[in-house]
Enzyme design. Structure first.
Site, PDB file in Angstrom:
ATOM      1  N   HIS A 157       0.354  -1.695   8.378  1.00 11.98           N
ATOM      2  CA  HIS A 157       0.701  -0.271   8.316  1.00 11.98           C
ATOM      3  C   HIS A 157       0.360   0.452   9.614  1.00 11.98           C
ATOM      4  O   HIS A 157       1.108   1.330  10.056  1.00 11.98           O
ATOM      5  CB  HIS A 157      -0.030   0.361   7.137  1.00 11.98           C
TER       6      HIS A 157
ATOM      7  N   HIS B  21      -0.747   3.447  -3.990  1.00  6.22           N
ATOM      8  CA  HIS B  21      -0.222   2.328  -3.214  1.00  6.22           C
ATOM      9  C   HIS B  21      -1.294   1.690  -2.333  1.00  6.22           C
ATOM     10  O   HIS B  21      -2.373   2.255  -2.131  1.00  6.22           O
ATOM     11  CB  HIS B  21       0.951   2.788  -2.340  1.00  6.22           C
TER      12      HIS B  21
ATOM     13  N   HIS C 225       5.022   3.378   0.568  1.00  8.87           N
ATOM     14  CA  HIS C 225       3.749   4.070   0.334  1.00  8.87           C
ATOM     15  C   HIS C 225       3.914   5.197  -0.678  1.00  8.87           C
ATOM     16  O   HIS C 225       3.266   6.239  -0.581  1.00  8.87           O
ATOM     17  CB  HIS C 225       3.185   4.583   1.661  1.00  8.87           C
TER      18      HIS C 225
END
Length: 222
Positions: free
Chosen positions: A56, A50, A46
């Site tokens: 995530h 990004h 990240h």
């Protein structure tokens, strides 16, 4: 075709989310010594501008290499929210007027101008986006959003309560990534896009099974 770069340069020592791996480039080979140049890269998934994949924040969510490329490029709507106060919470009523007639699949990019603080302590005090915004966007068929801040949710400092224990407060992520969408963070230069509805692209590296990737975010003249 005209293109405007919306990405921060990736470089050694650049600002990252508190606690994330630092960014460091080292020379592994040089033209002078080896006849060719190769660099060794150390960075987190990240770093810089990004893409957050569902994995995530969602257990069992899609990895970045499994996200359909078609969802990561397409017509975009830039929502201008200039000069918000530090740590301001932006709500649905603050931007609803700019999201009328939103078609499913439109990419929504939030322009706050906060990217001017990148690489300074003030960047951590960015405005945040209420989770109700994510709910409305998901309902409208939006599958990719972008922000010119470090995070659509509050970013804790290194000494913030719970941060050392890995506790984070990510309601926008929970809603949007929970619906299978993607979030592009650390955009910049959105104010330089003169076209009302640009074509946007934020393609990640094909990092197998990972939760995110740096991208080269670009706005194109349609």
């Amino acid at each position: 075709m005209q293109a405007i770069d919306l990405s921060h340069p990736v470089r050694t020592g650049m600002q990252v989310f508190p606690g994330d791996p630092s960014v460091e480039f080292r020379s592994a080979a040089t033209v002078a010594a080896d006849g060719f140049a190769v660099a060794q890269l150390h960075l987190g998934s990240h770093s810089g501008t990004h893409l957050d994949a569902p994995l995530h924040t969602v257990q069992g969510g899609a990895a970045v290499d499994a996200m359909p490329l078609e969802a990561l490029m397409g017509p975009a709507r830039i929502v201008s929210l200039p000069e918000p106060a530090a740590n301001a919470v932006l709500r649905w009523q603050d931007l609803i007027g700019q999201l009328e007639n939103l078609l499913p699949g439109t990419i929504v990019l939030f322009s706050t101008g906060w990217s001017r603080h990148f690489d300074t302590p003030a960047y951590l005090e960015h405005p945040t986006f209420d989770a109700e915004i994510a709910e409305h966007l998901v309902a409208a068929g939006v599958r990719l959003v972008g922000v010119d801040t470090l995070n659509p949710d509050p970013t804790p400092g290194p000494a913030a309560p719970g941060h050392a224990q890995g506790e984070t407060f990510l309601p926008f992520h929970d809603v949007f990534l929970g619906a299978g969408g993607g979030i592009v963070e650390n955009l910049t230069n959105l104010g330089a896009v003169p076209w009302a509805d640009p074509w946007f692209s934020a393609l990640p590296l094909r990092l197998e099974g990972l939760d995110g990737s740096p991208v080269r975010a670009v706005a194109f003249r349609p």
